[in-house]
Design a protein around this motif. Structure first.
Motif, PDB file in Angstrom:
ATOM      1  N   PRO A 225     -16.345 -15.723 -34.470  1.00  0.00           N
ATOM      2  CA  PRO A 225     -17.264 -16.239 -33.439  1.00  0.00           C
ATOM      3  C   PRO A 225     -18.299 -17.231 -33.959  1.00  0.00           C
ATOM      4  O   PRO A 225     -18.718 -18.124 -33.237  1.00  0.00           O
ATOM      5  CB  PRO A 225     -17.927 -14.977 -32.884  1.00  0.00           C
ATOM      6  N   SER A 226     -18.716 -17.082 -35.229  1.00  0.00           N
ATOM      7  CA  SER A 226     -19.703 -18.009 -35.785  1.00  0.00           C
ATOM      8  C   SER A 226     -19.710 -17.895 -37.306  1.00  0.00           C
ATOM      9  O   SER A 226     -19.162 -16.942 -37.868  1.00  0.00           O
ATOM     10  CB  SER A 226     -21.103 -17.699 -35.241  1.00  0.00           C
ATOM     11  N   THR A 227     -20.335 -18.869 -37.940  1.00  0.00           N
ATOM     12  CA  THR A 227     -20.603 -18.739 -39.366  1.00  0.00           C
ATOM     13  C   THR A 227     -21.717 -17.708 -39.533  1.00  0.00           C
ATOM     14  O   THR A 227     -22.352 -17.311 -38.560  1.00  0.00           O
ATOM     15  CB  THR A 227     -21.034 -20.100 -39.968  1.00  0.00           C
ATOM     16  N   LEU A 228     -21.956 -17.287 -40.760  1.00  0.00           N
ATOM     17  CA  LEU A 228     -22.977 -16.270 -41.013  1.00  0.00           C
ATOM     18  C   LEU A 228     -24.178 -16.866 -41.737  1.00  0.00           C
ATOM     19  O   LEU A 228     -24.018 -17.641 -42.684  1.00  0.00           O
ATOM     20  CB  LEU A 228     -22.399 -15.131 -41.860  1.00  0.00           C
ATOM     21  N   GLU A 229     -25.344 -16.481 -41.288  1.00  0.00           N
ATOM     22  CA  GLU A 229     -26.577 -16.824 -41.991  1.00  0.00           C
ATOM     23  C   GLU A 229     -26.674 -15.940 -43.237  1.00  0.00           C
ATOM     24  O   GLU A 229     -26.001 -14.908 -43.340  1.00  0.00           O
ATOM     25  CB  GLU A 229     -27.783 -16.600 -41.075  1.00  0.00           C
ATOM     26  N   ASP A 230     -27.541 -16.321 -44.171  1.00  0.00           N
ATOM     27  CA  ASP A 230     -27.678 -15.550 -45.412  1.00  0.00           C
ATOM     28  C   ASP A 230     -27.976 -14.080 -45.144  1.00  0.00           C
ATOM     29  O   ASP A 230     -27.389 -13.193 -45.785  1.00  0.00           O
ATOM     30  CB  ASP A 230     -28.781 -16.136 -46.298  1.00  0.00           C
ATOM     31  N   ALA A 231     -28.871 -13.794 -44.212  1.00  0.00           N
ATOM     32  CA  ALA A 231     -29.233 -12.401 -43.919  1.00  0.00           C
ATOM     33  C   ALA A 231     -28.022 -11.620 -43.399  1.00  0.00           C
ATOM     34  O   ALA A 231     -27.861 -10.436 -43.727  1.00  0.00           O
ATOM     35  CB  ALA A 231     -30.374 -12.337 -42.913  1.00  0.00           C
ATOM     36  N   GLU A 232     -27.169 -12.274 -42.608  1.00  0.00           N
ATOM     37  CA  GLU A 232     -25.963 -11.601 -42.099  1.00  0.00           C
ATOM     38  C   GLU A 232     -24.973 -11.328 -43.230  1.00  0.00           C
ATOM     39  O   GLU A 232     -24.359 -10.259 -43.287  1.00  0.00           O
ATOM     40  CB  GLU A 232     -25.301 -12.464 -41.020  1.00  0.00           C
ATOM     41  N   THR A 233     -24.825 -12.286 -44.139  1.00  0.00           N
ATOM     42  CA  THR A 233     -23.955 -12.071 -45.299  1.00  0.00           C
ATOM     43  C   THR A 233     -24.509 -10.959 -46.181  1.00  0.00           C
ATOM     44  O   THR A 233     -23.765 -10.113 -46.671  1.00  0.00           O
ATOM     45  CB  THR A 233     -23.776 -13.367 -46.104  1.00  0.00           C
ATOM     46  N   ASP A 234     -25.826 -10.936 -46.372  1.00  0.00           N
ATOM     47  CA  ASP A 234     -26.442  -9.887 -47.184  1.00  0.00           C
ATOM     48  C   ASP A 234     -26.188  -8.508 -46.571  1.00  0.00           C
ATOM     49  O   ASP A 234     -25.876  -7.539 -47.291  1.00  0.00           O
ATOM     50  CB  ASP A 234     -27.948 -10.120 -47.327  1.00  0.00           C
ATOM     51  N   PHE A 235     -26.287  -8.414 -45.244  1.00  0.00           N
ATOM     52  CA  PHE A 235     -26.010  -7.155 -44.548  1.00  0.00           C
ATOM     53  C   PHE A 235     -24.543  -6.760 -44.735  1.00  0.00           C
ATOM     54  O   PHE A 235     -24.231  -5.596 -45.002  1.00  0.00           O
ATOM     55  CB  PHE A 235     -26.357  -7.290 -43.058  1.00  0.00           C
ATOM     56  N   PHE A 236     -23.642  -7.721 -44.609  1.00  0.00           N
ATOM     57  CA  PHE A 236     -22.210  -7.487 -44.810  1.00  0.00           C
ATOM     58  C   PHE A 236     -21.951  -7.015 -46.241  1.00  0.00           C
ATOM     59  O   PHE A 236     -21.211  -6.056 -46.474  1.00  0.00           O
ATOM     60  CB  PHE A 236     -21.451  -8.777 -44.491  1.00  0.00           C
ATOM     61  N   PHE A 237     -22.582  -7.661 -47.214  1.00  0.00           N
ATOM     62  CA  PHE A 237     -22.462  -7.282 -48.620  1.00  0.00           C
ATOM     63  C   PHE A 237     -22.871  -5.817 -48.812  1.00  0.00           C
ATOM     64  O   PHE A 237     -22.161  -5.043 -49.474  1.00  0.00           O
ATOM     65  CB  PHE A 237     -23.349  -8.215 -49.462  1.00  0.00           C
ATOM     66  N   GLU A 238     -23.985  -5.429 -48.221  1.00  0.00           N
ATOM     67  CA  GLU A 238     -24.458  -4.040 -48.333  1.00  0.00           C
ATOM     68  C   GLU A 238     -23.500  -3.073 -47.641  1.00  0.00           C
ATOM     69  O   GLU A 238     -23.259  -1.968 -48.139  1.00  0.00           O
ATOM     70  CB  GLU A 238     -25.874  -3.900 -47.761  1.00  0.00           C
ATOM     71  N   ARG A 239     -22.967  -3.478 -46.513  1.00  0.00           N
ATOM     72  CA  ARG A 239     -21.993  -2.640 -45.800  1.00  0.00           C
ATOM     73  C   ARG A 239     -20.739  -2.425 -46.641  1.00  0.00           C
ATOM     74  O   ARG A 239     -20.190  -1.316 -46.686  1.00  0.00           O
ATOM     75  CB  ARG A 239     -21.640  -3.304 -44.463  1.00  0.00           C
ATOM     76  N   ILE A 240     -20.286  -3.453 -47.340  1.00  0.00           N
ATOM     77  CA  ILE A 240     -19.135  -3.328 -48.239  1.00  0.00           C
ATOM     78  C   ILE A 240     -19.447  -2.313 -49.336  1.00  0.00           C
ATOM     79  O   ILE A 240     -18.628  -1.447 -49.652  1.00  0.00           O
ATOM     80  CB  ILE A 240     -18.750  -4.706 -48.831  1.00  0.00           C
ATOM     81  N   GLN A 241     -20.650  -2.406 -49.915  1.00  0.00           N
ATOM     82  CA  GLN A 241     -21.049  -1.475 -50.974  1.00  0.00           C
ATOM     83  C   GLN A 241     -21.047  -0.029 -50.464  1.00  0.00           C
ATOM     84  O   GLN A 241     -20.568   0.887 -51.154  1.00  0.00           O
ATOM     85  CB  GLN A 241     -22.443  -1.826 -51.511  1.00  0.00           C
TER      86      GLN A 241
END
Length: 176
Positions: free
Chosen positions: A36-52
């Motif tokens: 649906p969209s590209t990700l802002e840094d904060a969204e990528t950071d949240f995704f990174f934490e979710r992966i962890q």
């Protein structure tokens, strides 16, 4: 930790050093054209934490993928427990996202094939699903190349009505 390797790829834990190239990848319109969209840094950071967190709770997840020859981070390939409302969920999904410079080199197919073998042999998954927007022919091609079978189509409940990304294809592979 390195989980497994292919001829050209290494599947490993994520590190903080992966975050800058991961942010850049998720901002790339070419990489994110079927989202649906590209990700802002904060969204990528949240995704990174979710992966962890998924690795911590499940012992598997979306593996960071690097080129063995250079150590360059090129994206992820791995597993995720999909839990949005659908007839086939909850399920184990295999997914991938690679940076644009890695497109067209067979990395997604090579990596997903090996990842599925790891999922069946080591993690003992009874079945693995994959899905993508119906218009995402490159990812659907990977699903076909790795031997998954198309089992249906569905409207993704987390995609806005009217979006060209709403209609999805659904593939499955069962452990033999």
């Amino acid at each position: 930790m390195v989980y497994f390797e292919t001829e050209r790829l290494r599947f490993r834990d994520w590190t903080r050093e992966d975050l800058p190239p991961f942010r850049k990848m998720n901002k790339d319109p070419q990489v994110m054209r079927y989202f649906p969209s590209t990700l802002e840094d904060a969204e990528t950071d949240f995704f990174f934490e979710r992966i962890q967190k998924e690795f911590s709770s499940s012992g598997y997840g979306l593996y960071a993928v690097e080129l063995k020859e250079t150590g360059e981070f090129i994206g992820f390939i791995g597993f995720h427990e999909a839990s949005f409302p659908a007839a086939f969920t909850p399920c184990i999904e295999i997914g991938w996202r690679l940076k644009a410079s890695a497109f067209g080199k067979g990395y997604a197919t090579e990596g997903a094939r090996t990842c599925i073998a790891y999922g069946f042999q080591e993690l003992k998954f009874p079945e693995i699903y994959s899905f993508t927007a119906k218009i995402n022919l490159p990812s659907e091609g990977v699903m076909q190349k790795i031997g998954m079978i198309k089992v249906g189509e569905f409207d993704h409940p987390n995609v806005q009505d009217g979006s060209i990304l709403k209609e999805h294809v659904l593939y499955q592979m069962k452990n033999k």
